[in-house]
Write a protein that holds these residues in place. Structure first.
Motif, short mmCIF file in Angstrom:
data_model
loop_
_atom_site.label_atom_id
_atom_site.label_comp_id
_atom_site.label_asym_id
_atom_site.label_seq_id
_atom_site.Cartn_x
_atom_site.Cartn_y
_atom_site.Cartn_z
N LEU A 1 21.18 -22.26 16.06
CA LEU A 1 19.92 -22.14 15.33
C LEU A 1 19.01 -23.27 15.81
O LEU A 1 19.41 -24.43 15.79
N TYR A 2 17.84 -22.91 16.25
CA TYR A 2 16.86 -23.88 16.72
C TYR A 2 15.60 -23.77 15.88
O TYR A 2 15.21 -22.68 15.49
N CYS A 3 14.97 -24.90 15.62
CA CYS A 3 13.70 -24.87 14.91
C CYS A 3 12.64 -25.56 15.75
O CYS A 3 12.93 -26.51 16.47
N ILE A 4 11.41 -25.07 15.63
CA ILE A 4 10.30 -25.67 16.37
C ILE A 4 9.74 -26.86 15.59
O ILE A 4 9.47 -27.92 16.15
N VAL A 5 9.58 -26.70 14.26
CA VAL A 5 9.08 -27.77 13.41
C VAL A 5 10.03 -27.94 12.23
O VAL A 5 10.36 -26.97 11.56
N ASN A 6 10.49 -29.16 12.00
CA ASN A 6 11.35 -29.47 10.86
C ASN A 6 10.52 -30.29 9.89
O ASN A 6 10.13 -31.41 10.19
#
Length: 67
Positions: free
Chosen positions: A61-66
């Motif tokens: 799972l990858y996120c662009i903005v945390n």
């Protein structure tokens, strides 16, 4: 990357086939999920649960903005 892409909806559309997963079909796919924005992670865990319920294995799972 020349890899297939799918779109996982948060809920089925109100018209058409009502699919949760658009794109790759069938069971047993290994998936990376990409979230645009993660705040508390509840939508991410819901997406993982939906992908697994459809018979797929989430391997990242990858996120662009945390936030």
């Amino acid at each position: 990357m020349n890899e297939p892409m799918a779109y996982l909806r948060s809920k089925p559309k109100g018209h058409g086939k009502g699919n949760l997963l658009e794109g790759v079909r069938g069971n047993g796919h290994q998936l990376y999920l990409i979230e645009d924005l993660v705040n508390q992670g509840s939508s991410s865990s819901q997406a993982i649960a939906q992908a697994q319920a459809l018979g797929n294995k989430v391997i990242g799972l990858y996120c662009i903005v945390n936030y």
